[in-house]
Design a protein around this motif. Structure first.
Motif, mmCIF file in Angstrom:
data_model
loop_
_atom_site.group_PDB
_atom_site.id
_atom_site.type_symbol
_atom_site.label_atom_id
_atom_site.label_comp_id
_atom_site.label_asym_id
_atom_site.label_seq_id
_atom_site.Cartn_x
_atom_site.Cartn_y
_atom_site.Cartn_z
ATOM 1 N N LEU A 160 0.836 -1.198 0.000
ATOM 2 C CA LEU A 160 0.000 0.000 0.000
ATOM 3 C C LEU A 160 0.877 1.257 0.000
ATOM 4 C CD1 LEU A 160 -2.790 1.409 0.347
ATOM 5 C CD2 LEU A 160 -2.470 1.161 2.830
ATOM 6 N N PRO A 161 0.891 2.030 -1.078
ATOM 7 C CA PRO A 161 1.675 3.269 -1.080
ATOM 8 C C PRO A 161 1.104 4.263 -0.065
ATOM 9 C CG PRO A 161 1.049 2.629 -3.309
ATOM 10 C CD PRO A 161 0.233 1.792 -2.372
ATOM 11 N N VAL A 162 1.993 4.948 0.636
ATOM 12 C CA VAL A 162 1.573 5.909 1.659
ATOM 13 C C VAL A 162 2.161 7.274 1.344
ATOM 14 C CG1 VAL A 162 1.590 6.510 4.103
ATOM 15 C CG2 VAL A 162 1.502 4.102 3.414
ATOM 16 N N ARG A 186 13.238 11.372 6.918
ATOM 17 C CA ARG A 186 12.952 10.214 7.774
ATOM 18 C C ARG A 186 11.670 9.517 7.329
ATOM 19 N NH1 ARG A 186 12.537 12.612 13.408
ATOM 20 N NH2 ARG A 186 12.335 10.453 14.132
ATOM 21 N N ALA A 187 10.659 10.275 6.932
ATOM 22 C CA ALA A 187 9.412 9.671 6.461
ATOM 23 C C ALA A 187 9.668 8.779 5.249
ATOM 24 C CB ALA A 187 8.398 10.758 6.118
ATOM 25 N N ILE A 188 10.465 9.261 4.315
ATOM 26 C CA ILE A 188 10.794 8.463 3.137
ATOM 27 C C ILE A 188 11.632 7.258 3.548
ATOM 28 C CG2 ILE A 188 11.878 8.461 0.867
ATOM 29 C CD1 ILE A 188 9.298 10.152 1.120
ATOM 30 N N GLY A 189 12.532 7.462 4.498
ATOM 31 C CA GLY A 189 13.342 6.359 5.001
ATOM 32 C C GLY A 189 12.509 5.262 5.637
ATOM 33 N N HIS A 190 11.351 5.636 6.193
ATOM 34 C CA HIS A 190 10.460 4.656 6.805
ATOM 35 C C HIS A 190 9.467 4.062 5.803
ATOM 36 C CE1 HIS A 190 11.792 4.840 10.904
ATOM 37 N NE2 HIS A 190 11.650 6.139 10.967
ATOM 38 N N GLY A 191 9.621 4.382 4.527
ATOM 39 C CA GLY A 191 8.827 3.714 3.508
ATOM 40 C C GLY A 191 7.715 4.522 2.866
ATOM 41 N N ALA A 192 7.591 5.819 3.201
ATOM 42 C CA ALA A 192 6.562 6.628 2.547
ATOM 43 C C ALA A 192 6.901 6.806 1.067
ATOM 44 C CB ALA A 192 6.444 7.993 3.224
ATOM 45 N N SER A 193 5.873 6.865 0.239
ATOM 46 C CA SER A 193 6.064 7.080 -1.200
ATOM 47 C C SER A 193 5.956 8.550 -1.574
ATOM 48 C CB SER A 193 5.020 6.291 -1.997
ATOM 49 O OG SER A 193 5.199 4.899 -1.805
ATOM 50 N N VAL A 214 2.328 9.472 -7.332
ATOM 51 C CA VAL A 214 2.493 8.279 -6.490
ATOM 52 C C VAL A 214 1.656 7.123 -7.024
ATOM 53 C CG1 VAL A 214 2.112 7.325 -4.183
ATOM 54 C CG2 VAL A 214 3.182 9.575 -4.444
ATOM 55 N N LEU A 215 0.457 7.412 -7.489
ATOM 56 C CA LEU A 215 -0.378 6.353 -8.065
ATOM 57 C C LEU A 215 0.249 5.780 -9.346
ATOM 58 C CD1 LEU A 215 -3.992 7.725 -7.518
ATOM 59 C CD2 LEU A 215 -2.994 5.675 -6.484
ATOM 60 N N ASP A 216 1.116 6.562 -9.973
ATOM 61 C CA ASP A 216 1.829 6.089 -11.160
ATOM 62 C C ASP A 216 3.098 5.324 -10.792
ATOM 63 O OD1 ASP A 216 0.010 7.023 -13.000
ATOM 64 O OD2 ASP A 216 1.041 8.932 -13.330
ATOM 65 N N GLY A 217 3.324 5.140 -9.483
ATOM 66 C CA GLY A 217 4.469 4.356 -9.048
ATOM 67 C C GLY A 217 5.721 5.153 -8.740
ATOM 68 N N GLU A 218 5.616 6.480 -8.718
ATOM 69 C CA GLU A 218 6.765 7.327 -8.436
ATOM 70 C C GLU A 218 6.782 7.734 -6.965
ATOM 71 O OE1 GLU A 218 7.358 10.538 -11.272
ATOM 72 O OE2 GLU A 218 5.923 9.575 -12.626
ATOM 73 N N VAL A 219 7.895 8.319 -6.545
ATOM 74 C CA VAL A 219 8.008 8.930 -5.215
ATOM 75 C C VAL A 219 7.929 10.438 -5.408
ATOM 76 C CG1 VAL A 219 9.536 9.356 -3.256
ATOM 77 C CG2 VAL A 219 9.383 7.065 -4.241
ATOM 78 N N TRP A 220 7.072 11.084 -4.610
ATOM 79 C CA TRP A 220 6.925 12.541 -4.739
ATOM 80 C C TRP A 220 7.426 13.231 -3.475
ATOM 81 C CZ3 TRP A 220 5.066 16.902 -2.510
ATOM 82 C CH2 TRP A 220 5.008 18.053 -3.320
ATOM 83 N N LEU A 221 8.272 14.228 -3.682
ATOM 84 C CA LEU A 221 8.792 15.028 -2.577
ATOM 85 C C LEU A 221 8.649 16.505 -2.914
ATOM 86 C CD1 LEU A 221 12.129 13.126 -1.851
ATOM 87 C CD2 LEU A 221 10.102 13.155 -0.417
ATOM 88 N N PRO A 222 8.615 17.367 -1.899
ATOM 89 C CA PRO A 222 8.635 18.806 -2.164
ATOM 90 C C PRO A 222 9.865 19.155 -2.998
ATOM 91 C CG PRO A 222 8.143 18.379 0.141
ATOM 92 C CD PRO A 222 8.548 17.069 -0.463
ATOM 93 N N PRO A 223 9.754 20.134 -3.885
ATOM 94 C CA PRO A 223 10.857 20.459 -4.801
ATOM 95 C C PRO A 223 12.194 20.716 -4.116
ATOM 96 C CG PRO A 223 8.871 21.594 -5.466
ATOM 97 C CD PRO A 223 8.558 20.953 -4.146
ATOM 98 N N HIS A 224 12.171 21.285 -2.882
ATOM 99 C CA HIS A 224 13.434 21.602 -2.222
ATOM 100 C C HIS A 224 14.129 20.368 -1.668
ATOM 101 C CE1 HIS A 224 10.817 21.370 1.338
ATOM 102 N NE2 HIS A 224 11.914 21.194 2.054
ATOM 103 N N LEU A 225 13.474 19.195 -1.772
ATOM 104 C CA LEU A 225 14.075 17.976 -1.241
ATOM 105 C C LEU A 225 14.041 16.869 -2.288
ATOM 106 C CD1 LEU A 225 15.251 17.284 1.606
ATOM 107 C CD2 LEU A 225 13.203 15.932 1.943
ATOM 108 N N ALA A 226 14.370 17.211 -3.500
ATOM 109 C CA ALA A 226 14.262 16.256 -4.591
ATOM 110 C C ALA A 226 15.265 15.113 -4.479
ATOM 111 C CB ALA A 226 14.436 16.969 -5.929
#
Length: 221
Positions: free
Chosen positions: A77-79, A93-100, A119-131
């Motif tokens: 389940l993507p989160v 840390r959130a991404i390190g714990h498995g968030a998508s 994310v529904l397309d299978g990618e990881v999304w982050l705010p632009p300043h933390l790409a």
């Protein structure tokens, strides 16, 4: 029909997320929760959900512990974490714990819609300043996460109430079970967390807090 879960204890923001999901996925069927306990019930009822939008600060979340537990119970389940916290280290840390993905609550509706689609397309999304993505977790935090992931849903609820400082009698009242049942859960929790007393249980849980009160010097960069 695609099923999407929204877990946030603020009704107005939950409504805003629901509107964004509807815009991103017009045929989505939405299911909402306002606490971790309610979320656990939703996950059991909708095991084929395709996405979870998760607030880190709702009742029962206790920092990253809810994210860790959901990922262990439903690894497919993507989160997307949705939080008022915008500190870069918290996001890493959130991404390190498995968030998508990680959406700050200050983000525009357009940004939220775009993040959901990515994310529904299978990618990881982050705010632009933390790409750049995730940074390694501290050793103590990774250790705590691995042990929390092994708990059953009911043991996880007990852990959350321990972290809030409740006594066995109070936890039994909150969960509507006997104090003897809580003592049995405590024994199982201590075994799974590899600790020997209640204080150590609470200290281990603190490693998954958003802003840990105790820093392990050995984990410092």
């Amino acid at each position: 029909m695609r099923e999407i879960l929204i877990a946030d204890d603020h009704p107005l923001f939950r409504d805003a997320l629901a509107r964004a999901v509807t815009q991103a996925v017009p045929d989505a069927r939405l299911h909402e929760a306002d606490s971790v306990a309610a979320l656990q019930s939703l996950i059991e009822l909708h095991p084929h959900a395709e996405l979870l939008l998760l607030d880190l600060s709702m009742p029962g979340a206790n920092g990253f512990s809810a994210l860790v537990h959901v990922r262990s119970q439903q690894p497919g389940l993507p989160v997307i974490v949705v939080s008022a916290e915008e500190n870069a280290r918290v996001i890493e840390r959130a991404i390190g714990h498995g968030a998508s993905g990680y959406i700050p609550k200050s983000a525009s509706a357009e940004t939220i819609v775009g993040a959901i689609r990515r994310v529904l397309d299978g990618e990881v999304w982050l705010p632009p300043h933390l790409a750049a993505g995730a940074a390694p977790l501290a050793a103590a935090e990774a250790h705590a996460a691995a042990h929390v992931a092994a708990l059953t849903p009911q043991q996880f609820r007990v852990l959350g109430l321990i972290a809030e400082g409740l006594l066995n009698k109070q936890i039994a009242y909150e969960l509507n079970v006997s104090e003897a049942t809580i003592k049995a859960h405590m024994t199982a929790i201590m075994r799974k967390l590899d600790v020997s007393n209640r204080t150590q249980v609470a200290l281990l849980a603190r490693h998954l807090a958003i802003h840990p009160a105790l820093d392990d010097p050995a984990d410092a960069p």
